[in-house]
Write an enzyme that holds these catalytic residues in place. Structure first.
Site, short mmCIF file in Angstrom:
data_model
loop_
_atom_site.label_atom_id
_atom_site.label_comp_id
_atom_site.label_asym_id
_atom_site.label_seq_id
_atom_site.Cartn_x
_atom_site.Cartn_y
_atom_site.Cartn_z
N ASP A 131 49.18 35.17 47.94
CA ASP A 131 49.28 35.87 46.67
C ASP A 131 49.73 37.31 46.94
O ASP A 131 49.07 38.05 47.66
CB ASP A 131 47.93 35.87 45.95
CG ASP A 131 48.07 36.17 44.47
OD1 ASP A 131 49.14 35.88 43.90
OD2 ASP A 131 47.11 36.70 43.88
N PHE A 133 51.37 41.19 45.41
CA PHE A 133 50.86 42.27 44.56
C PHE A 133 52.08 43.11 44.20
O PHE A 133 52.23 44.23 44.66
CB PHE A 133 49.85 43.05 45.40
CG PHE A 133 48.99 44.05 44.69
CD1 PHE A 133 48.34 43.75 43.50
CD2 PHE A 133 48.79 45.31 45.25
CE1 PHE A 133 47.52 44.69 42.88
CE2 PHE A 133 47.97 46.26 44.64
CZ PHE A 133 47.33 45.95 43.45
N HIS A 138 50.98 46.92 37.28
CA HIS A 138 49.66 46.36 37.59
C HIS A 138 49.00 47.14 38.72
O HIS A 138 47.82 47.48 38.67
CB HIS A 138 49.80 44.88 37.97
CG HIS A 138 48.52 44.25 38.44
ND1 HIS A 138 47.43 44.09 37.62
CD2 HIS A 138 48.16 43.74 39.65
CE1 HIS A 138 46.45 43.50 38.30
NE2 HIS A 138 46.87 43.29 39.53
N ARG A 147 40.35 53.71 41.87
CA ARG A 147 40.40 54.86 42.78
C ARG A 147 40.60 56.18 42.06
O ARG A 147 40.41 57.24 42.65
CB ARG A 147 41.52 54.67 43.82
CG ARG A 147 41.23 53.64 44.89
CD ARG A 147 42.26 53.71 46.01
NE ARG A 147 43.61 53.51 45.53
CZ ARG A 147 44.16 52.31 45.34
NH1 ARG A 147 43.46 51.23 45.58
NH2 ARG A 147 45.40 52.20 44.89
N GLU A 204 44.82 36.01 35.45
CA GLU A 204 45.93 36.83 35.93
C GLU A 204 47.23 36.11 35.61
O GLU A 204 47.42 34.96 36.02
CB GLU A 204 45.83 37.11 37.43
CG GLU A 204 44.74 38.11 37.77
CD GLU A 204 44.82 38.60 39.21
OE1 GLU A 204 44.39 39.74 39.45
OE2 GLU A 204 45.28 37.86 40.09
N GLU A 206 50.70 35.30 36.36
CA GLU A 206 51.59 35.34 37.52
C GLU A 206 52.62 34.23 37.42
O GLU A 206 52.51 33.31 36.60
CB GLU A 206 50.80 35.14 38.83
CG GLU A 206 49.70 36.15 39.07
CD GLU A 206 49.16 36.10 40.50
OE1 GLU A 206 49.92 35.68 41.41
OE2 GLU A 206 48.00 36.49 40.70
N ASP A 238 45.90 33.14 38.52
CA ASP A 238 44.96 33.34 39.64
C ASP A 238 43.66 33.89 39.07
O ASP A 238 43.44 35.10 38.99
CB ASP A 238 45.56 34.31 40.66
CG ASP A 238 44.80 34.28 41.98
OD1 ASP A 238 44.31 33.21 42.35
OD2 ASP A 238 44.71 35.33 42.62
N ARG A 242 35.92 39.68 38.68
CA ARG A 242 36.13 41.09 39.01
C ARG A 242 34.90 41.75 39.64
O ARG A 242 35.05 42.65 40.48
CB ARG A 242 36.56 41.87 37.77
CG ARG A 242 37.85 41.38 37.13
CD ARG A 242 39.02 41.41 38.10
NE ARG A 242 40.28 41.10 37.43
CZ ARG A 242 41.42 40.94 38.06
NH1 ARG A 242 41.47 41.04 39.38
NH2 ARG A 242 42.53 40.65 37.41
N GLN A 245 34.73 40.44 43.21
CA GLN A 245 35.86 41.03 43.93
C GLN A 245 35.59 42.50 44.30
O GLN A 245 35.84 42.93 45.44
CB GLN A 245 37.12 40.93 43.06
CG GLN A 245 38.38 41.48 43.70
CD GLN A 245 39.59 41.42 42.74
OE1 GLN A 245 39.49 40.87 41.65
NE2 GLN A 245 40.70 41.98 43.15
N TYR A 249 35.60 43.34 48.43
CA TYR A 249 36.99 43.43 48.91
C TYR A 249 37.22 44.46 50.01
O TYR A 249 38.24 44.42 50.70
CB TYR A 249 37.96 43.65 47.75
CG TYR A 249 38.13 45.08 47.28
CD1 TYR A 249 39.28 45.81 47.62
CD2 TYR A 249 37.17 45.70 46.49
CE1 TYR A 249 39.45 47.11 47.19
CE2 TYR A 249 37.33 47.00 46.05
CZ TYR A 249 38.47 47.70 46.41
OH TYR A 249 38.64 48.99 45.97
N LYS A 258 38.30 35.28 44.24
CA LYS A 258 39.57 34.64 43.90
C LYS A 258 39.60 33.14 44.24
O LYS A 258 40.30 32.37 43.58
CB LYS A 258 40.71 35.31 44.67
CG LYS A 258 40.90 36.78 44.36
CD LYS A 258 41.75 36.95 43.14
CE LYS A 258 42.20 38.39 42.99
NZ LYS A 258 43.13 38.55 41.88
N THR A 262 42.77 28.47 41.17
CA THR A 262 44.10 28.97 40.84
C THR A 262 44.83 27.84 40.13
O THR A 262 44.89 26.73 40.66
CB THR A 262 44.88 29.38 42.11
OG1 THR A 262 44.14 30.38 42.82
CG2 THR A 262 46.25 29.91 41.76
N THR A 355 49.84 39.73 39.63
CA THR A 355 49.83 39.91 38.18
C THR A 355 51.09 40.64 37.72
O THR A 355 51.47 41.67 38.28
CB THR A 355 48.59 40.71 37.76
OG1 THR A 355 47.43 40.00 38.21
CG2 THR A 355 48.51 40.88 36.26
N GLU A 369 42.98 45.06 33.08
CA GLU A 369 43.83 46.13 32.56
C GLU A 369 43.71 46.27 31.04
O GLU A 369 43.64 47.37 30.52
CB GLU A 369 45.29 45.86 32.91
CG GLU A 369 45.62 45.92 34.39
CD GLU A 369 47.05 45.48 34.64
OE1 GLU A 369 47.96 46.29 34.41
OE2 GLU A 369 47.26 44.32 35.05
#
Length: 421
Positions: A131, A133, A138, A147, A204, A206, A238, A242, A245, A249, A258, A262, A355, A369
């Site tokens: 997968d 990114f 996104h 962050r 997600e 995708e 996917d 959250r 995760q 992570y 995850k 899927t 995503t 989001e």
């Protein structure tokens, strides 16, 4: 030039006109063996019956048993010349002016079945799932959420297609229920982590590449040959927990948040069918390193939507409208980068895009989001949602439109069910 028409009646808005002919695998009856097929209008054409009748008579497919297999791996491994031969044969057989199948009532009855009457299966045996990114919007939004505004996008992201290795065993076909996963999450008021069913279940939006011919271990795929290693594209959801995760992570990336499920759409739309909808990909800054620099860099104009049908409701709401053209890194760059260290891809491997979010708020490709990690609520027919509840159904759709026809992917759907007690 007149538009190619089929002798099978195809509604103008159908995702599956003769210009598409996506490949899948199905069972006519619950006790039948799986076999390959292509979608045409509301029907699936049984390719094992067409092969048995000796109608794949071109030099590359005449003596092949690829359409007698329970999946498409053998066929996708044959490469673009064989795919083009199959497409030409099928478009001719299904065209309005060709009598071979049209006027053969016995073969028509055996080989053309209503899609609504068959069971659709995973189209390929997926050995590995990666997968990526690859959507800048996104990536930026996730960075801002987790962050803050200082470094929403890390420096490496602009230089390489970031990815992680997913779990192939839990890839399921559209229509399969998704069991709400259990796991650990950030401690609340106590010093111990939360453990239980996820409280932040997400979708997600995708798409994913289905790999055709692979490459030998230690021999990377040249960026300008990468397209020859892509058989086609599917829709992909996917599913993501959250809270699980976010707790797990660092430092190695996603794992249990995850790997519980899927979902992919059952029909693989080929690059040949998508080619009329290709256009130049966005300029990349900084320019990519030479091994990622393409002579022709292209994306595809594929309109994407996400619908959520809340539990105990008949009507769904559109929550996302996006487009594959929003990808920063192209499908071919993803594949070439995957192999640059010598990693060997194999026929049927699945490469998710990550995503696909666009620049507008309504084009955000996940609830993380759309609700800004639960700070805001989303209204579904008057019902509030921050994340998915048990019984909610998520439906992804995608299509290209133009030139007098639609090339679509059908649906990619799944419903959330509670974990066993």
């Amino acid at each position: 030039m007149a538009l190619l028409q089929s002798f099978i009646e195809v509604h103008p808005d159908s995702h599956f006109p003769i210009q598409n002919l996506p490949y899948g695998v199905f069972k006519p009856q619950p006790t039948s063996s799986p076999r390959p097929g292509v979608a045409i209008g509301d029907y699936v054409l049984d390719l094992s019956e067409i092969a048995s009748a000796g109608l794949f008579d071109g030099p590359l497919l005449k003596n092949s048993d690829c359409f007698f297999q329970p999946n498409l791996n053998n066929f996708v491994s044959l490469g673009r010349p064989a795919w083009k031969e199959a497409r030409a044969t099928l478009q001719k057989l299904l065209s309005a002016t060709e009598s071979t199948l049209r006027d053969n009532a016995v073969l028509r009855q055996k080989s053309l079945l209503p899609i609504s009457s068959v069971e659709l299966l995973l189209p390929v045996a997926i050995g590995d799932y990666t997968d990526f990114f690859c959507s800048l919007h996104h990536t930026k939004n996730c960075g801002l959420i987790f962050r803050g505004p200082q470094t929403p996008v890390m420096e490496n992201w602009y230089n390489l297609p970031v990815a992680y290795h997913g779990r192939a065993s839990s890839v399921v076909v559209s229509g399969t229920d998704i069991v709400r996963p259990r796991g650990q999450a950030h401690p609340g008021g106590s010093s111990r982590p939360y453990f239980g069913p996820t409280l932040k279940l997400d979708f997600e939006l995708e798409m994913a590449t289905i790999v055709g011919p692979g490459n030998e271990l230690g021999k990377p795929v040249d960026i300008n040959n990468a397209e020859d290693h892509i058989f086609g594209v599917v829709l992909l959801n996917d599913w993501s927990a959250r809270d699980i995760q976010a707790w797990e992570y660092i430092p190695l990336g996603p794992f249990l948040g995850k790997s519980f499920g899927t979902t992919i759409s059952p029909w693989i739309v080929t690059l040949e069918a998508l080619e009329p909808f290709a256009f130049e990909a966005p300029k990349q800054d900084p320019p990519p390193l030479p091994y990622l620099t393409e002579k022709v860099s292209k994306n595809y104009d594929i309109s994407l939507e996400v619908h959520i049908k809340p539990v105990e409701h008949n009507d769904s709401s559109v929550v996302t409208r996006s487009n594959l053209k929003h990808l920063y890194w192209t499908l071919t760059q993803q594949l070439a980068h995957h192999t640059i260290n010598g990693c060997n891809l194999r026929p049927g491997d699945l490469l998710g895009t990550g995503t696909i979010s666009g620049p507008e708020p309504e084009s955000r490709g996940c609830l993380l989001e759309l609700t800004w990690n639960g700070q805001n609520t989303l209204s579904l027919n008057g019902l509030d949602r921050k994340f998915l509840q048990d019984g909610d159904e998520v439906i992804l759709t995608g299509h290209c439109k133009g030139n007098g026809y639609t090339v679509g992917f059908g649906n990619c759907s799944g419903k959330i069910v509670p974990p066993a007690p």
